[in-house]
Design a protein around this motif. Sequence first.
Motif, mmCIF file in Angstrom:
data_model
loop_
_atom_site.group_PDB
_atom_site.id
_atom_site.type_symbol
_atom_site.label_atom_id
_atom_site.label_comp_id
_atom_site.label_asym_id
_atom_site.label_seq_id
_atom_site.Cartn_x
_atom_site.Cartn_y
_atom_site.Cartn_z
ATOM 1 N N ALA A 16 84.031 26.514 -37.882
ATOM 2 C CA ALA A 16 82.776 26.963 -37.848
ATOM 3 C C ALA A 16 82.003 26.924 -39.243
ATOM 4 C CB ALA A 16 82.346 27.912 -37.122
ATOM 5 N N ARG A 17 82.624 27.684 -40.087
ATOM 6 C CA ARG A 17 82.092 27.836 -41.322
ATOM 7 C C ARG A 17 81.973 26.607 -42.285
ATOM 8 N NH1 ARG A 17 85.168 29.058 -45.415
ATOM 9 N NH2 ARG A 17 86.969 30.014 -44.366
ATOM 10 N N VAL A 18 82.943 25.934 -42.292
ATOM 11 C CA VAL A 18 82.973 24.836 -43.202
ATOM 12 C C VAL A 18 81.950 23.633 -42.639
ATOM 13 C CG1 VAL A 18 84.516 22.529 -43.885
ATOM 14 C CG2 VAL A 18 85.509 24.802 -43.901
ATOM 15 N N ALA A 19 81.889 23.646 -41.209
ATOM 16 C CA ALA A 19 81.034 22.700 -40.537
ATOM 17 C C ALA A 19 79.433 23.225 -41.006
ATOM 18 C CB ALA A 19 81.150 22.419 -38.868
ATOM 19 N N ARG A 20 79.300 24.287 -40.739
ATOM 20 C CA ARG A 20 77.799 24.997 -40.924
ATOM 21 C C ARG A 20 77.587 24.529 -42.557
ATOM 22 N NH1 ARG A 20 76.622 26.589 -36.287
ATOM 23 N NH2 ARG A 20 77.813 27.623 -34.914
ATOM 24 N N ALA A 21 78.643 24.659 -43.510
ATOM 25 C CA ALA A 21 78.368 24.614 -44.886
ATOM 26 C C ALA A 21 78.070 22.972 -44.946
ATOM 27 C CB ALA A 21 79.468 24.922 -45.558
ATOM 28 N N ALA A 22 78.756 22.133 -44.222
ATOM 29 C CA ALA A 22 78.530 20.585 -44.595
ATOM 30 C C ALA A 22 77.362 20.169 -43.878
ATOM 31 C CB ALA A 22 79.567 19.908 -43.917
ATOM 32 N N PHE A 23 76.953 20.958 -42.707
ATOM 33 C CA PHE A 23 75.765 20.348 -41.974
ATOM 34 C C PHE A 23 74.916 21.687 -41.840
ATOM 35 C CE2 PHE A 23 79.200 17.823 -40.399
ATOM 36 C CZ PHE A 23 78.728 16.340 -40.792
ATOM 37 N N PRO A 24 74.070 22.085 -42.878
ATOM 38 C CA PRO A 24 73.155 23.374 -42.752
ATOM 39 C C PRO A 24 72.272 23.267 -41.585
ATOM 40 C CG PRO A 24 73.318 22.565 -44.839
ATOM 41 C CD PRO A 24 74.166 21.643 -44.203
ATOM 42 N N LYS A 25 71.795 22.125 -41.501
ATOM 43 C CA LYS A 25 70.793 21.817 -40.141
ATOM 44 C C LYS A 25 71.544 21.447 -38.947
ATOM 45 C CE LYS A 25 67.210 20.667 -43.255
ATOM 46 N NZ LYS A 25 65.984 19.696 -43.864
ATOM 47 N N GLY A 26 72.684 21.416 -38.994
ATOM 48 C CA GLY A 26 73.584 20.948 -37.725
ATOM 49 C C GLY A 26 73.557 19.296 -37.798
ATOM 50 N N CYS A 27 74.133 18.842 -37.031
ATOM 51 C CA CYS A 27 74.269 17.360 -36.361
ATOM 52 C C CYS A 27 74.615 17.231 -34.758
ATOM 53 C CB CYS A 27 75.516 16.800 -37.311
ATOM 54 S SG CYS A 27 76.922 17.458 -36.507
ATOM 55 N N LEU A 28 74.535 16.057 -34.500
ATOM 56 C CA LEU A 28 74.567 16.153 -32.961
ATOM 57 C C LEU A 28 75.637 16.565 -32.358
ATOM 58 C CD1 LEU A 28 73.275 14.520 -30.275
ATOM 59 C CD2 LEU A 28 74.440 12.526 -31.048
ATOM 60 N N ALA A 82 88.309 9.550 -36.276
ATOM 61 C CA ALA A 82 87.204 10.668 -36.262
ATOM 62 C C ALA A 82 87.633 12.201 -35.862
ATOM 63 C CB ALA A 82 86.005 10.087 -35.549
ATOM 64 N N VAL A 83 88.680 12.080 -34.974
ATOM 65 C CA VAL A 83 89.307 13.296 -34.573
ATOM 66 C C VAL A 83 90.013 13.988 -35.534
ATOM 67 C CG1 VAL A 83 90.769 14.693 -32.933
ATOM 68 C CG2 VAL A 83 89.135 12.962 -31.830
ATOM 69 N N ARG A 84 90.615 13.225 -36.347
ATOM 70 C CA ARG A 84 91.543 13.583 -37.331
ATOM 71 C C ARG A 84 90.754 13.902 -38.509
ATOM 72 N NH1 ARG A 84 95.043 10.794 -36.364
ATOM 73 N NH2 ARG A 84 94.282 8.666 -36.392
ATOM 74 N N GLY A 85 89.758 13.260 -39.027
ATOM 75 C CA GLY A 85 89.213 13.477 -40.160
ATOM 76 C C GLY A 85 87.494 14.086 -40.279
ATOM 77 N N ARG A 86 86.939 14.179 -39.253
ATOM 78 C CA ARG A 86 85.387 14.686 -39.365
ATOM 79 C C ARG A 86 85.320 15.992 -38.813
ATOM 80 N NH1 ARG A 86 81.975 9.839 -36.932
ATOM 81 N NH2 ARG A 86 80.426 11.669 -36.657
ATOM 82 N N ILE A 87 84.714 16.737 -39.718
ATOM 83 C CA ILE A 87 84.526 18.019 -39.458
ATOM 84 C C ILE A 87 83.375 18.380 -38.323
ATOM 85 C CG2 ILE A 87 83.620 20.155 -40.305
ATOM 86 C CD1 ILE A 87 84.076 19.067 -43.030
ATOM 87 N N ASP A 88 82.559 17.426 -37.978
ATOM 88 C CA ASP A 88 81.616 17.551 -36.736
ATOM 89 C C ASP A 88 82.467 17.165 -35.619
ATOM 90 O OD1 ASP A 88 81.846 14.815 -37.473
ATOM 91 O OD2 ASP A 88 79.972 14.548 -36.737
ATOM 92 N N TRP A 89 83.424 16.410 -35.315
ATOM 93 C CA TRP A 89 84.314 16.204 -34.278
ATOM 94 C C TRP A 89 85.263 17.348 -34.115
ATOM 95 C CZ3 TRP A 89 85.410 11.235 -31.777
ATOM 96 C CH2 TRP A 89 84.386 10.332 -31.816
ATOM 97 N N LYS A 90 85.840 17.865 -35.094
ATOM 98 C CA LYS A 90 86.518 19.150 -34.931
ATOM 99 C C LYS A 90 85.633 20.340 -34.294
ATOM 100 C CE LYS A 90 89.984 17.797 -38.512
ATOM 101 N NZ LYS A 90 91.141 17.718 -37.549
ATOM 102 N N TYR A 91 84.682 20.534 -34.742
ATOM 103 C CA TYR A 91 83.688 21.591 -34.190
ATOM 104 C C TYR A 91 83.276 21.280 -32.700
ATOM 105 C CZ TYR A 91 79.599 24.749 -34.244
ATOM 106 O OH TYR A 91 78.557 25.597 -33.842
ATOM 107 N N LEU A 92 83.067 20.005 -32.353
ATOM 108 C CA LEU A 92 82.973 19.828 -31.085
ATOM 109 C C LEU A 92 84.057 20.259 -30.301
ATOM 110 C CD1 LEU A 92 81.063 18.272 -28.639
ATOM 111 C CD2 LEU A 92 82.343 16.447 -29.488
ATOM 112 N N LEU A 93 85.128 19.610 -30.775
ATOM 113 C CA LEU A 93 86.371 19.865 -30.025
ATOM 114 C C LEU A 93 86.866 21.340 -29.942
ATOM 115 C CD1 LEU A 93 87.738 16.277 -30.685
ATOM 116 C CD2 LEU A 93 86.801 17.046 -28.844
ATOM 117 N N GLY A 94 86.569 22.189 -30.907
ATOM 118 C CA GLY A 94 87.159 23.394 -31.070
ATOM 119 C C GLY A 94 88.467 23.205 -31.863
ATOM 120 N N LEU A 95 88.781 22.414 -32.771
ATOM 121 C CA LEU A 95 89.936 22.193 -33.462
ATOM 122 C C LEU A 95 89.977 22.840 -34.886
ATOM 123 C CD1 LEU A 95 90.568 18.342 -32.756
ATOM 124 C CD2 LEU A 95 91.518 20.328 -31.293
ATOM 125 N N GLU A 96 91.120 23.142 -35.148
ATOM 126 C CA GLU A 96 91.496 23.812 -36.555
ATOM 127 C C GLU A 96 91.152 22.417 -37.280
ATOM 128 O OE1 GLU A 96 92.039 26.685 -37.495
ATOM 129 O OE2 GLU A 96 92.609 27.795 -35.531
#
Length: 149
Positions: A16-28, A82-96
Amino acid sequence: MSLHPVPAPEIPETTARVARAAFPKGCLAMRVRDELGVLFRYADFAAAFPTRGGPGLAPGMLAAVSVRQFAERLTDRQAADAVRGRIDWKYLLGLELEDEGFHFSVLSGFRERLVTRGQEQVVLDRLLARLSERRADACRGSGCGRRCR
């Protein structure tokens, strides 16, 4: 592959922290998770998966990946990447962040299992139901006076 009930994953704090830093306004993908929560639960797919046998990947996660895959027009290999390497997908899926994902062939196997068990409509039905719930909640909270169904 078998289905063993597990609770829907919370979003790990680091993800969550890294995703919010990477996408301060969020993403889809982040808005989908934040506004709709976990889209699919193990019970949605109980008819397509046995309870005996070795544990498999959560079908709810694979369904969410399939929806994003369709939305982004990705191949199975691209979706698995995308599951392996994208922060937004990890956020969506609740993955470490360290989650290694899965082999791309898992997605075609998941779809095949749904079709052979007559469960192919489950993903769309559950998604539409969740969107309808969200719309009704928003309508009730807005005081707009419209009839929401």
